[in-house]
Motif scaffolding. Structure first.
Motif, short mmCIF file in Angstrom:
data_model
loop_
_atom_site.label_atom_id
_atom_site.label_comp_id
_atom_site.label_asym_id
_atom_site.label_seq_id
_atom_site.Cartn_x
_atom_site.Cartn_y
_atom_site.Cartn_z
N LEU A 101 -6.01 -2.61 2.33
CA LEU A 101 -4.81 -1.89 1.95
C LEU A 101 -4.83 -1.30 0.54
CD1 LEU A 101 -2.28 -4.47 3.44
CD2 LEU A 101 -3.09 -2.34 4.48
N ALA A 102 -5.90 -1.50 -0.21
CA ALA A 102 -5.97 -1.09 -1.61
C ALA A 102 -5.65 0.39 -1.82
CB ALA A 102 -7.34 -1.41 -2.19
N ASP A 103 -6.08 1.26 -0.92
CA ASP A 103 -5.88 2.70 -1.09
C ASP A 103 -4.62 3.22 -0.39
OD1 ASP A 103 -8.21 2.86 -2.59
OD2 ASP A 103 -9.45 3.20 -0.81
N GLU A 104 -3.82 2.33 0.15
CA GLU A 104 -2.62 2.73 0.88
C GLU A 104 -1.43 2.75 -0.07
OE1 GLU A 104 -2.85 3.90 3.77
OE2 GLU A 104 -4.76 3.09 4.49
N ASP A 105 -1.10 3.91 -0.60
CA ASP A 105 -0.04 4.04 -1.61
C ASP A 105 1.35 3.66 -1.11
OD1 ASP A 105 -1.96 4.90 -3.39
OD2 ASP A 105 -1.58 7.03 -3.01
N THR A 106 1.58 3.70 0.20
CA THR A 106 2.91 3.38 0.72
C THR A 106 3.11 1.89 0.95
OG1 THR A 106 2.24 3.75 3.01
CG2 THR A 106 3.13 5.65 1.81
N VAL A 107 2.05 1.10 0.76
CA VAL A 107 2.15 -0.36 0.88
C VAL A 107 2.34 -0.92 -0.52
CG1 VAL A 107 0.93 -2.47 1.54
CG2 VAL A 107 0.69 -0.40 2.93
N SER A 108 3.29 -1.84 -0.67
CA SER A 108 3.55 -2.45 -1.97
C SER A 108 2.42 -3.42 -2.34
CB SER A 108 4.88 -3.21 -1.95
OG SER A 108 5.95 -2.32 -1.75
N GLU A 161 3.06 4.79 6.54
CA GLU A 161 1.72 5.25 6.90
C GLU A 161 0.77 4.17 7.40
OE1 GLU A 161 0.10 7.59 3.73
OE2 GLU A 161 1.92 8.83 3.60
N VAL A 162 1.11 2.91 7.28
CA VAL A 162 0.21 1.83 7.69
C VAL A 162 0.85 1.08 8.85
CG1 VAL A 162 -0.95 -0.29 6.99
CG2 VAL A 162 -0.79 1.63 5.40
N GLU A 163 0.08 0.97 9.94
CA GLU A 163 0.61 0.32 11.14
C GLU A 163 -0.46 -0.57 11.74
OE1 GLU A 163 1.43 2.00 15.53
OE2 GLU A 163 2.55 3.02 13.95
N PHE A 164 -0.03 -1.71 12.28
CA PHE A 164 -0.95 -2.55 13.03
C PHE A 164 -0.24 -3.13 14.24
CE2 PHE A 164 0.71 -5.48 9.73
CZ PHE A 164 1.11 -6.57 10.48
N VAL A 165 -1.05 -3.55 15.22
CA VAL A 165 -0.55 -4.18 16.42
C VAL A 165 -0.98 -5.64 16.38
CG1 VAL A 165 -0.67 -4.20 18.95
CG2 VAL A 165 -0.64 -2.03 17.73
N VAL A 166 -0.08 -6.53 16.78
CA VAL A 166 -0.34 -7.97 16.78
C VAL A 166 -0.96 -8.35 18.12
CG1 VAL A 166 0.70 -10.25 16.56
CG2 VAL A 166 1.64 -8.32 15.26
N ARG A 167 -2.09 -9.04 18.08
CA ARG A 167 -2.79 -9.47 19.29
C ARG A 167 -3.12 -10.95 19.21
NH1 ARG A 167 -1.18 -6.55 22.93
NH2 ARG A 167 -1.70 -4.37 22.81
N GLY A 168 -3.18 -11.61 20.36
CA GLY A 168 -3.65 -12.98 20.44
C GLY A 168 -2.58 -14.04 20.48
#
Length: 178
Positions: A101-108, A161-168
């Motif tokens: 996430l280091a380069d993701e400016d929209t993530v705190s 801009e950052v999205e993930f799906v939860v699996r498992g």
């Protein structure tokens, strides 16, 4: 020009029909969860790991971990049962996630935490002071400091801009009928 200058044509041949384009074999199908292209022959979406085979739903991750599958690029984080992971850009606060996430400016720098309890439940909490661009689970906005239980297939957004799906995550046990 008189009629004698004309050349007689004995037979008129119609032009050949236009060539029909050859049909290309299908490349794949769209994933029902994330709209990514699932190549022909694959059983799971390469982006979110959703099964494209009928009757298969929950993806089991080795060791009972919860997998956070980030949109695009095949990036993921595994959270072992009984552990916690911090999600943010700060390498000191979120050492496991900061590399992704280091380069993701929209993530705190300090965005959220995910706890994978020993009973298999997974809980997501936006940091109490709030993340600059917020956190959503399946389009539901999280209240800073309040936790929400995650389920297999949930879509989590860390900002716009950052999205993930939860699996498992195994399905919750059903209540015994009395």
């Amino acid at each position: 020009m008189d009629d004698d200058d004309w050349i007689s044509v004995d037979q008129f041949a119609p032009p050949p029909p236009p060539a029909t384009p050859t049909a290309r074999p299908p490349v794949g199908t769209k994933c029902v969860r994330c709209d990514a292209i699932v190549p022909v022959g694959m059983a799971k979406c390469p982006t979110c790991l959703t099964s494209v085979l009928p009757g298969q739903r929950t993806v089991r991750i080795a060791g009972g971990a919860v997998r956070l599958v980030f949109r695009g690029g095949g990036r993921h984080l595994d959270v072992p049962r009984g552990s916690e992971i911090r999600l943010g850009r700060s390498s000191s606060w979120a050492p496991e996630a900061s590399e992704l996430l280091a380069d993701e400016d929209t993530v705190s720098a300090q965005h959220a935490t995910l706890v994978h309890a020993s009973d298999g439940a997974a809980w997501l909490t936006e940091v109490p002071q709030g993340a600059s661009n917020g956190t959503r689970v399946n389009d539901r906005v999280l209240v800073p400091g309040s936790r929400i239980r995650l389920r297999d297939g949930d879509r989590v957004e860390l900002g716009p801009e950052v999205e993930f799906v939860v699996r498992g995550i195994a399905e919750e046990p059903r209540e015994a009928a009395s």
